[in-house]
Design a protein around this motif. Structure first.
Motif, PDB file in Angstrom:
ATOM      1  N   GLU A 151       0.835  -1.203   0.000  1.00  0.00           N
ATOM      2  CA  GLU A 151       0.000   0.000   0.000  1.00  0.00           C
ATOM      3  C   GLU A 151       0.870   1.253   0.000  1.00  0.00           C
ATOM      4  OE1 GLU A 151      -2.436  -0.827   3.397  1.00  0.00           O
ATOM      5  OE2 GLU A 151      -3.880  -1.971   2.198  1.00  0.00           O
ATOM      6  N   HIS A 152       1.953   1.226   0.775  1.00  0.00           N
ATOM      7  CA  HIS A 152       2.876   2.363   0.814  1.00  0.00           C
ATOM      8  C   HIS A 152       3.506   2.598  -0.559  1.00  0.00           C
ATOM      9  CE1 HIS A 152       5.893   5.182   2.258  1.00  0.00           C
ATOM     10  NE2 HIS A 152       6.814   4.434   1.661  1.00  0.00           N
ATOM     11  N   ASN A 153       3.936   1.516  -1.220  1.00  0.00           N
ATOM     12  CA  ASN A 153       4.550   1.647  -2.547  1.00  0.00           C
ATOM     13  C   ASN A 153       3.577   2.214  -3.567  1.00  0.00           C
ATOM     14  OD1 ASN A 153       7.162   0.842  -1.961  1.00  0.00           O
ATOM     15  ND2 ASN A 153       6.688  -1.314  -2.249  1.00  0.00           N
ATOM     16  N   VAL A 154       2.323   1.812  -3.490  1.00  0.00           N
ATOM     17  CA  VAL A 154       1.313   2.369  -4.394  1.00  0.00           C
ATOM     18  C   VAL A 154       1.177   3.859  -4.140  1.00  0.00           C
ATOM     19  CG1 VAL A 154      -1.164   2.409  -4.927  1.00  0.00           C
ATOM     20  CG2 VAL A 154       0.049   0.222  -4.746  1.00  0.00           C
ATOM     21  N   GLU A 155       1.107   4.243  -2.874  1.00  0.00           N
ATOM     22  CA  GLU A 155       0.938   5.666  -2.535  1.00  0.00           C
ATOM     23  C   GLU A 155       2.161   6.488  -2.953  1.00  0.00           C
ATOM     24  OE1 GLU A 155      -0.955   8.933  -1.697  1.00  0.00           O
ATOM     25  OE2 GLU A 155      -1.897   6.958  -1.570  1.00  0.00           O
ATOM     26  N   VAL A 156       3.350   5.985  -2.693  1.00  0.00           N
ATOM     27  CA  VAL A 156       4.575   6.698  -3.056  1.00  0.00           C
ATOM     28  C   VAL A 156       4.662   6.913  -4.569  1.00  0.00           C
ATOM     29  CG1 VAL A 156       7.101   6.462  -3.150  1.00  0.00           C
ATOM     30  CG2 VAL A 156       5.895   6.002  -1.029  1.00  0.00           C
ATOM     31  N   ASN A 157       4.142   5.963  -5.332  1.00  0.00           N
ATOM     32  CA  ASN A 157       4.217   6.035  -6.792  1.00  0.00           C
ATOM     33  C   ASN A 157       2.945   6.569  -7.439  1.00  0.00           C
ATOM     34  OD1 ASN A 157       6.914   4.856  -7.495  1.00  0.00           O
ATOM     35  ND2 ASN A 157       6.106   3.268  -6.146  1.00  0.00           N
ATOM     36  N   THR A 206      -0.519   7.961 -12.089  1.00  0.00           N
ATOM     37  CA  THR A 206      -1.512   8.832 -12.716  1.00  0.00           C
ATOM     38  C   THR A 206      -0.964   9.470 -13.986  1.00  0.00           C
ATOM     39  OG1 THR A 206      -0.904  10.652 -11.234  1.00  0.00           O
ATOM     40  CG2 THR A 206      -2.796   9.306 -10.604  1.00  0.00           C
ATOM     41  N   LEU A 207       0.341   9.736 -14.044  1.00  0.00           N
ATOM     42  CA  LEU A 207       0.937  10.279 -15.266  1.00  0.00           C
ATOM     43  C   LEU A 207       0.874   9.284 -16.419  1.00  0.00           C
ATOM     44  CD1 LEU A 207       4.106  12.143 -13.932  1.00  0.00           C
ATOM     45  CD2 LEU A 207       2.045  13.161 -14.910  1.00  0.00           C
ATOM     46  N   SER A 208       0.850   8.002 -16.104  1.00  0.00           N
ATOM     47  CA  SER A 208       0.826   6.986 -17.156  1.00  0.00           C
ATOM     48  C   SER A 208      -0.601   6.654 -17.603  1.00  0.00           C
ATOM     49  CB  SER A 208       1.548   5.729 -16.695  1.00  0.00           C
ATOM     50  OG  SER A 208       0.830   5.123 -15.643  1.00  0.00           O
ATOM     51  N   ASN A 209      -1.583   7.394 -17.082  1.00  0.00           N
ATOM     52  CA  ASN A 209      -2.992   7.197 -17.453  1.00  0.00           C
ATOM     53  C   ASN A 209      -3.506   5.783 -17.186  1.00  0.00           C
ATOM     54  OD1 ASN A 209      -3.502   9.821 -18.273  1.00  0.00           O
ATOM     55  ND2 ASN A 209      -2.668   9.431 -20.301  1.00  0.00           N
ATOM     56  N   THR A 210      -3.038   5.157 -16.123  1.00  0.00           N
ATOM     57  CA  THR A 210      -3.577   3.863 -15.731  1.00  0.00           C
ATOM     58  C   THR A 210      -4.361   4.040 -14.441  1.00  0.00           C
ATOM     59  OG1 THR A 210      -1.604   3.294 -14.462  1.00  0.00           O
ATOM     60  CG2 THR A 210      -1.662   2.581 -16.762  1.00  0.00           C
ATOM     61  N   ASN A 211      -5.213   3.089 -14.149  1.00  0.00           N
ATOM     62  CA  ASN A 211      -5.961   3.130 -12.901  1.00  0.00           C
ATOM     63  C   ASN A 211      -5.030   2.821 -11.742  1.00  0.00           C
ATOM     64  OD1 ASN A 211      -8.359   3.665 -14.243  1.00  0.00           O
ATOM     65  ND2 ASN A 211      -8.782   1.494 -14.543  1.00  0.00           N
ATOM     66  N   MET A 212      -5.351   3.379 -10.590  1.00  0.00           N
ATOM     67  CA  MET A 212      -4.539   3.128  -9.401  1.00  0.00           C
ATOM     68  C   MET A 212      -4.652   1.664  -8.992  1.00  0.00           C
ATOM     69  SD  MET A 212      -2.872   5.754  -8.460  1.00  0.00           S
ATOM     70  CE  MET A 212      -2.363   5.235  -6.839  1.00  0.00           C
ATOM     71  N   PRO A 213      -3.527   1.043  -8.704  1.00  0.00           N
ATOM     72  CA  PRO A 213      -3.565  -0.343  -8.216  1.00  0.00           C
ATOM     73  C   PRO A 213      -4.270  -0.398  -6.863  1.00  0.00           C
ATOM     74  CG  PRO A 213      -1.346   0.278  -8.866  1.00  0.00           C
ATOM     75  CD  PRO A 213      -2.175   1.527  -8.860  1.00  0.00           C
ATOM     76  N   ARG A 214      -4.874  -1.517  -6.594  1.00  0.00           N
ATOM     77  CA  ARG A 214      -5.461  -1.786  -5.278  1.00  0.00           C
ATOM     78  C   ARG A 214      -4.755  -2.993  -4.689  1.00  0.00           C
ATOM     79  NH1 ARG A 214     -11.499  -2.793  -5.859  1.00  0.00           N
ATOM     80  NH2 ARG A 214     -10.812  -3.714  -7.809  1.00  0.00           N
ATOM     81  N   VAL A 215      -4.477  -2.946  -3.412  1.00  0.00           N
ATOM     82  CA  VAL A 215      -3.830  -4.050  -2.714  1.00  0.00           C
ATOM     83  C   VAL A 215      -4.927  -4.897  -2.077  1.00  0.00           C
ATOM     84  CG1 VAL A 215      -2.265  -4.673  -0.831  1.00  0.00           C
ATOM     85  CG2 VAL A 215      -1.768  -2.682  -2.275  1.00  0.00           C
TER      86      VAL A 215
END
Length: 126
Positions: free
Chosen positions: A20-26, A31-40
């Motif tokens: 979850e931390h890695n998702v938040e840090v990145n 969002t710059l790559s126009n992909t949906n946010m990963p969910r853990v």
């Protein structure tokens, strides 16, 4: 799939927090790559209903029956118990998009035969 990513885990609270931390840090890069946010999400591949739960949670908005499969499944440190290979492989097969889905497995050699063969890895891929 919709371009998003799901990050199933074996349920270790510490591992889930790190993911979850890695998702938040990145977040900005994602969002710059126009992909949906990963969910853990937790995935216990020894429990048959868990894969269906992950698939249901990854589906579209409520009321949508669209089943989302994954283009990429990453596995690390999951091949050391031979008894877990079959349920893990079944879950990977059930989660992967049949139209080009890929699974990458990171494996550490632990048990080699006298001929230098990796017994755990060979058991997993067979």
């Amino acid at each position: 799939t919709d371009g998003g990513a799901e990050l199933p885990s074996d349920g270790s609270d510490t591992l889930l927090e790190i993911l979850e931390h890695n998702v938040e840090v990145n977040r900005e890069l994602i969002t710059l790559s126009n992909t949906n946010m990963p969910r853990v999400m937790e995935l216990d591949w020894t429990q048959p209903h868990q894969m269906e739960r992950v698939l249901a949670q990854s589906a579209g908005p409520t009321g949508t029956s669209r089943r989302v499969l994954f283009d990429l499944v990453l596995c690390s440190d999951v091949t050391h118990f031979s008894a877990m290979h079959q349920p893990l492989a079944s879950n990977i097969a059930g989660l992967l998009n049949p139209d080009g889905g890929v699974c990458l497995v990171s494996h550490q050699e632990r048990m080699l035969t006298l001929n230098g063969h990796d017994m755990q890895l060979e058991d997993f891929i067979s």
